[in-house]
Motif scaffolding. Structure first.
Motif, PDB file in Angstrom:
ATOM      1  N   PHE A   1      38.797  -4.411  73.756  1.00 14.31           N
ATOM      2  CA  PHE A   1      39.858  -5.184  74.158  1.00 14.31           C
ATOM      3  C   PHE A   1      40.035  -6.147  73.376  1.00 14.31           C
ATOM      4  O   PHE A   1      41.220  -6.599  72.917  1.00 14.31           O
ATOM      5  CB  PHE A   1      39.469  -5.628  75.480  1.00 14.31           C
ATOM      6  N   GLU A   2      39.078  -7.122  72.828  1.00 12.31           N
ATOM      7  CA  GLU A   2      39.322  -8.289  72.323  1.00 12.31           C
ATOM      8  C   GLU A   2      40.043  -7.987  70.761  1.00 12.31           C
ATOM      9  O   GLU A   2      40.761  -8.880  70.313  1.00 12.31           O
ATOM     10  CB  GLU A   2      38.025  -9.055  71.869  1.00 12.31           C
ATOM     11  N   THR A   3      39.669  -6.843  70.236  1.00  5.98           N
ATOM     12  CA  THR A   3      40.535  -6.595  68.990  1.00  5.98           C
ATOM     13  C   THR A   3      41.813  -6.125  69.196  1.00  5.98           C
ATOM     14  O   THR A   3      42.589  -6.725  68.415  1.00  5.98           O
ATOM     15  CB  THR A   3      39.674  -5.472  68.287  1.00  5.98           C
TER      16      THR A   3
ATOM     17  N   ALA B   1      55.717  -6.065  77.225  1.00  3.81           N
ATOM     18  CA  ALA B   1      54.622  -6.404  77.913  1.00  3.81           C
ATOM     19  C   ALA B   1      54.560  -5.874  79.438  1.00  3.81           C
ATOM     20  O   ALA B   1      53.378  -5.498  79.780  1.00  3.81           O
ATOM     21  CB  ALA B   1      54.507  -8.239  77.954  1.00  3.81           C
ATOM     22  N   GLU B   2      55.686  -5.844  79.993  1.00  6.21           N
ATOM     23  CA  GLU B   2      55.479  -5.317  81.280  1.00  6.21           C
ATOM     24  C   GLU B   2      55.139  -3.670  81.238  1.00  6.21           C
ATOM     25  O   GLU B   2      54.654  -3.140  82.122  1.00  6.21           O
ATOM     26  CB  GLU B   2      57.098  -5.449  81.930  1.00  6.21           C
ATOM     27  N   ARG B   3      55.674  -2.899  80.357  1.00  8.54           N
ATOM     28  CA  ARG B   3      55.382  -1.613  80.042  1.00  8.54           C
ATOM     29  C   ARG B   3      53.879  -1.343  79.833  1.00  8.54           C
ATOM     30  O   ARG B   3      53.215  -0.671  80.198  1.00  8.54           O
ATOM     31  CB  ARG B   3      56.293  -1.028  78.486  1.00  8.54           C
ATOM     32  N   LEU B   4      53.330  -2.431  78.813  1.00  8.99           N
ATOM     33  CA  LEU B   4      51.833  -2.094  78.613  1.00  8.99           C
ATOM     34  C   LEU B   4      51.103  -2.642  79.981  1.00  8.99           C
ATOM     35  O   LEU B   4      50.144  -1.843  80.291  1.00  8.99           O
ATOM     36  CB  LEU B   4      51.517  -3.334  77.603  1.00  8.99           C
ATOM     37  N   GLN B   5      51.745  -3.422  80.881  1.00 12.51           N
ATOM     38  CA  GLN B   5      50.954  -3.804  81.846  1.00 12.51           C
ATOM     39  C   GLN B   5      51.083  -2.674  83.044  1.00 12.51           C
ATOM     40  O   GLN B   5      50.112  -2.561  83.841  1.00 12.51           O
ATOM     41  CB  GLN B   5      51.700  -4.999  82.592  1.00 12.51           C
ATOM     42  N   GLN B   6      52.106  -2.054  82.991  1.00 11.56           N
ATOM     43  CA  GLN B   6      52.106  -0.612  83.784  1.00 11.56           C
ATOM     44  C   GLN B   6      51.091   0.348  83.610  1.00 11.56           C
ATOM     45  O   GLN B   6      50.475   1.099  84.257  1.00 11.56           O
ATOM     46  CB  GLN B   6      53.652  -0.116  83.734  1.00 11.56           C
ATOM     47  N   LEU B   7      50.993   0.494  82.044  1.00 14.74           N
ATOM     48  CA  LEU B   7      50.137   1.381  81.582  1.00 14.74           C
ATOM     49  C   LEU B   7      48.587   1.023  81.596  1.00 14.74           C
ATOM     50  O   LEU B   7      47.726   1.973  81.885  1.00 14.74           O
ATOM     51  CB  LEU B   7      50.198   1.777  80.104  1.00 14.74           C
ATOM     52  N   GLU B   8      48.258  -0.221  81.653  1.00 22.49           N
ATOM     53  CA  GLU B   8      46.971  -0.708  81.486  1.00 22.49           C
ATOM     54  C   GLU B   8      47.064  -2.051  82.233  1.00 22.49           C
ATOM     55  O   GLU B   8      47.024  -3.321  81.808  1.00 22.49           O
ATOM     56  CB  GLU B   8      46.711  -1.011  79.926  1.00 22.49           C
ATOM     57  N   PRO B   9      47.055  -2.104  83.622  1.00 17.56           N
ATOM     58  CA  PRO B   9      46.811  -3.367  84.408  1.00 17.56           C
ATOM     59  C   PRO B   9      45.983  -4.334  83.818  1.00 17.56           C
ATOM     60  O   PRO B   9      44.903  -3.865  83.807  1.00 17.56           O
ATOM     61  CB  PRO B   9      46.751  -2.886  85.728  1.00 17.56           C
ATOM     62  N   GLY B  10      46.343  -5.664  83.606  1.00 14.19           N
ATOM     63  CA  GLY B  10      45.305  -6.618  83.301  1.00 14.19           C
ATOM     64  C   GLY B  10      44.739  -6.574  81.856  1.00 14.19           C
ATOM     65  O   GLY B  10      43.899  -7.041  81.630  1.00 14.19           O
ATOM     66  N   GLY B  11      45.539  -5.657  81.114  1.00 14.77           N
ATOM     67  CA  GLY B  11      45.116  -5.277  79.690  1.00 14.77           C
ATOM     68  C   GLY B  11      45.742  -6.384  78.778  1.00 14.77           C
ATOM     69  O   GLY B  11      46.052  -7.412  79.115  1.00 14.77           O
ATOM     70  N   VAL B  12      46.035  -5.816  77.554  1.00 11.75           N
ATOM     71  CA  VAL B  12      46.489  -6.636  76.675  1.00 11.75           C
ATOM     72  C   VAL B  12      47.888  -7.234  76.638  1.00 11.75           C
ATOM     73  O   VAL B  12      48.313  -8.124  75.884  1.00 11.75           O
ATOM     74  CB  VAL B  12      46.560  -5.967  75.166  1.00 11.75           C
TER      75      VAL B  12
END
Length: 396
Positions: free
Chosen positions: A165-167, A180-191
């Motif tokens: 995750f950190e990388t 960012a919203e698309r990423l949040q849907q795919l990975e809640p609380g992620g990058v």
């Protein structure tokens, strides 16, 4: 490695990988990420991707690969002084440009324009964005994340490199809200979450970003003078450069032009590195952070001092006016934009010209498939492909 500070990223406290894997017996997780980046296909292609001067213009100009190595060197030096995790900084430095198109920012701008100017056709299902791909235009930071998350196909059990995750967080320096919203849907609380919450990334990620800036300002001066587009007299207008140039001339009055330039740039780099160390130490101490989570809630703490920030800003403005907008550079830039634009149109109109999709890859729209293919090209491959498909050679 020197003792890590409590506000540094510690691999044993990592938020982990998307696909769990047993730890390596001789390497920490950030070393493992760095090694995966180095062995990736996208990293090897950086040797033929341009910075300012296109790959065919000379053997000694910087490429994305040499630039990434310089960023890694600067980043590790500063990380050691601040007690940050050097391996993570190095992994970020080596990965930060993996998503860049051929022809530098000219290629990126052209690809972004193509994706915006050719919106998905409502009656063409193959042209509609899927839930697994970015929306909107082309963002090279997001493409770098896409490379390490999806496009690299090296392992039997997953797509991508399966980095920590950190990388992944540090690779994604910028991101539009929609993505960012698309990423949040795919990975809640992620990058993608920090862009929605307004949080900062780790200090290692902040450092890689700053080392990138220091490196490209310095090597663009070097390449600009080497190309003949900049002169030492012109650079005398820039306080950050002129101060060191004057000191070197006073100490070594008989020094030839090449060594004079190198020594001036070396001293300029040294001053910036120590300025970042001192200013960042002060900011970290004032904030009183004792963990990565506390770092995320603060404004960026890795920084130049205010006087140095003003001087680096003046240098950037000089390079923009005198180098990046030089008529010779703009002429090559226009040709590069035309190559990328025509490649996009040809592939979009005739998908048979695209390579076959990799088995098991996530489904994506035609337009994103075209963008991924072009973004992965080197300068010289894009030139050859354009010549093959159009019969035209736009570069000398």
């Amino acid at each position: 490695m020197p003792e890590l500070q409590p506000y540094a990223c510690h691999p044993e406290r990592s938020r982990g990988r998307r696909y769990p894997q047993a730890p390596a017996p001789t390497r920490n997780d950030f070393q493992r990420d760095r090694d995966r980046v180095i062995h990736s296909s996208a990293f090897r292609r950086l040797v033929y991707k341009t910075q300012v001067f296109l790959n065919h213009e000379g053997d000694l100009f910087r490429t994305r690969l040499t630039h990434s190595l310089e960023v890694a060197q600067l980043g590790r030096s500063i990380a050691r002084a601040l007690g940050l995790h050097e391996d993570l900084v190095e992994a970020l430095a080596l990965a930060h440009d993996l998503g860049h198109t051929p022809f530098g920012h000219a290629g990126q701008d052209a690809l972004n324009a193509c994706l915006h100017q050719l919106p998905p056709e409502p009656d063409a299902p193959e042209d509609q964005p899927t839930p697994h791909e970015p929306v909107g235009g082309f963002e090279h930071n997001l493409q770098s994340l896409r490379v390490v998350d999806t496009l690299e196909q090296r392992y039997p059990d997953f797509d991508g490199l399966n980095l920590c995750f950190e990388t992944r967080e540090g690779i994604l320096k910028h991101c539009s809200r929609a993505n960012a919203e698309r990423l949040q849907q795919l990975e809640p609380g992620g990058v993608g979450a920090r862009f929605l919450l307004g949080h900062a990334p780790s200090l290692e990620a902040q450092l890689a970003n700053l080392a990138d800036e220091i490196a490209y300002n310095a090597h663009d001066i070097d390449d600009g003078v080497r190309s003949g587009l900049l002169t030492l007299e012109q650079l005398g207008e820039v306080e950050l450069f002129e101060r060191h140039l004057r000191a070197v001339r006073q100490q070594y009055p008989a020094l030839n032009a090449k060594r004079l330039l190198y020594e001036t740039i070396r001293r300029m780099l040294t001053e910036q590195v120590y300025d970042v160390i001192d200013a960042s130490r002060a900011a970290i101490a004032e904030a009183g952070v004792q963990s990565v989570d506390e770092v995320r809630l603060c404004p960026p703490l890795l920084r130049f001092s205010a006087p140095m920030r003003a001087q680096t800003g003046a240098l950037k403005r000089f390079l923009m006016a005198q180098l990046y907008r030089h008529p010779q550079v703009l002429a090559q830039t226009e040709r590069a934009r035309l190559v990328v634009t025509e490649l996009y149109l040809i592939y979009h109109q005739d998908p048979r010209q695209l390579p076959a999709q990799a088995p098991g890859a996530l489904p994506i729209s035609l337009r994103r498939r075209v963008a991924d293919h072009i973004a992965g090209m080197t300068d010289r491959y894009a030139m050859r492909e354009h010549l093959r498909l159009t019969g035209q050679s736009l570069f000398d």
